[in-house]
Design an enzyme around this catalytic site. Structure first.
Site, PDB file in Angstrom:
ATOM      1  N   ASP A  93       0.845  -1.202   0.000  1.00 19.78           N
ATOM      2  CA  ASP A  93       0.000   0.000   0.000  1.00 19.78           C
ATOM      3  C   ASP A  93       0.875   1.245   0.000  1.00 19.78           C
ATOM      4  OD1 ASP A  93      -2.166  -1.685   0.244  1.00 19.78           O
ATOM      5  OD2 ASP A  93      -2.308  -1.451   2.423  1.00 19.78           O
ATOM      6  N   ILE A  94       0.282   2.351  -0.366  1.00 16.59           N
ATOM      7  CA  ILE A  94       1.028   3.617  -0.443  1.00 16.59           C
ATOM      8  C   ILE A  94       1.697   3.962   0.894  1.00 16.59           C
ATOM      9  CG2 ILE A  94      -1.076   4.999  -0.052  1.00 16.59           C
ATOM     10  CD1 ILE A  94       0.194   7.101  -1.979  1.00 16.59           C
TER      11      ILE A  94
END
Ligand code: URA
Length: 251
Positions: free
Chosen positions: A110-111
């Site tokens: 994920d970011i």
């Protein structure tokens, strides 16, 4: 059978990261030496083991065709995608590496997740590591909002069901290492998997860092945004499961 000769212009493209037409111009201009001889015809067949010199830089023709695998300590704020209109992408961290655009992340973080991610131009390896059949273990350190409780270890092990997901998660290993700190090992690699697992038990992940893929550990010398190239023996570790996972699920 692997070809043992190739066109000079193709070799130049792969070894010096130049477009084919530009490679042809460099060759015709007499700027390229192969095994000590200036060759001026772009179509000349050369040995895959020939030494090529351009502008004082020497390579073996085969070098340009070798697959590369890097370990990156992913910083927060970067996305594991080939393009993104709003956020920086992981691949651009490699912009100093020749032909970096032919590389891809192996799976996704994920970011806001940091830590170990592999980046490669080896499609077969990428497929092998991410294939659910291979059941490669991924181990994360999670910092949680609520205090961790012992009974969650068994729930994670049995396999949790998220109310918004159709399929139950496969069993995961939860190791509690602090009041709000745990190691979680999963094999599936589903979207937001670790965050979702904690949601299932009424908790929330505040920070997530990947520490291992299989038994390959994030190099503690790497700061966020730094990377190293991996050799074959390190890659073998990827396919050896995290030991405590094997002990828990095979006992
Ligand atoms: N699980 C998550 O929730 N996020 C990640 O980035 C990786 C695993």
């Amino acid at each position: 059978m692997a070809k043992d000769t190739l066109r000079l212009d193709k070799a130049l493209c792969h070894n010096f990261d130049v477009p084919r037409t530009y490679a042809a111009k460099l060759i015709k201009a007499g700027l390229v030496e192969v095994d000590g001889e200036v060759l001026t015809d772009p179509a000349t067949k050369i040995s895959i083991n020939a030494q090529i010199v351009l502008d004082g830089n020497e390579t073996n023709a085969s070098d340009g065709f070798k697959k590369r695998v890097f370990m990156l300590n992913k910083p927060s704020g970067y996305v594991c995608a080939d393009r993104d209109n709003n956020n920086p992408i992981v691949i651009n961290i490699f912009s100093d590496i020749p032909k970096f655009t032919s590389m891809h992340c192996v799976g996704r973080l994920d970011i806001d997740t940091t830590g170990l991610i592999l980046v490669t131009d080896d499609g077969d390896l990428n497929h092998k590591v991410t294939s659910p059949k291979m059941e490669v273990t991924k181990t994360y350190r999670a910092t949680t909002k609520n205090k961790l409780v012992e009974k969650d270890i068994e729930l994670f092990k049995k396999g949790l069901k998220h109310p918004e997901e159709k399929t139950r998660y496969k069993g995961a290993l939860l190791e509690i290492i602090g009041d709000h700190e745990a190691l979680v090992t999963v094999t599936e690699g589903r979207f937001h998997e670790v965050k979702r697992l904690f949601e299932c038990v009424g908790n929330e992940v505040l920070e997530l860092q990947r520490l291992y893929i299989g038994q390959l550990e994030l190099d503690p010398q790497l700061d966020e945004g730094e990377y190293i190239q991996l050799d074959d023996p390190s890659l073998e570790l990827v396919f050896k499961p995290y030991e405590k996972y094997t002990q828990t699920f095979n006992s």
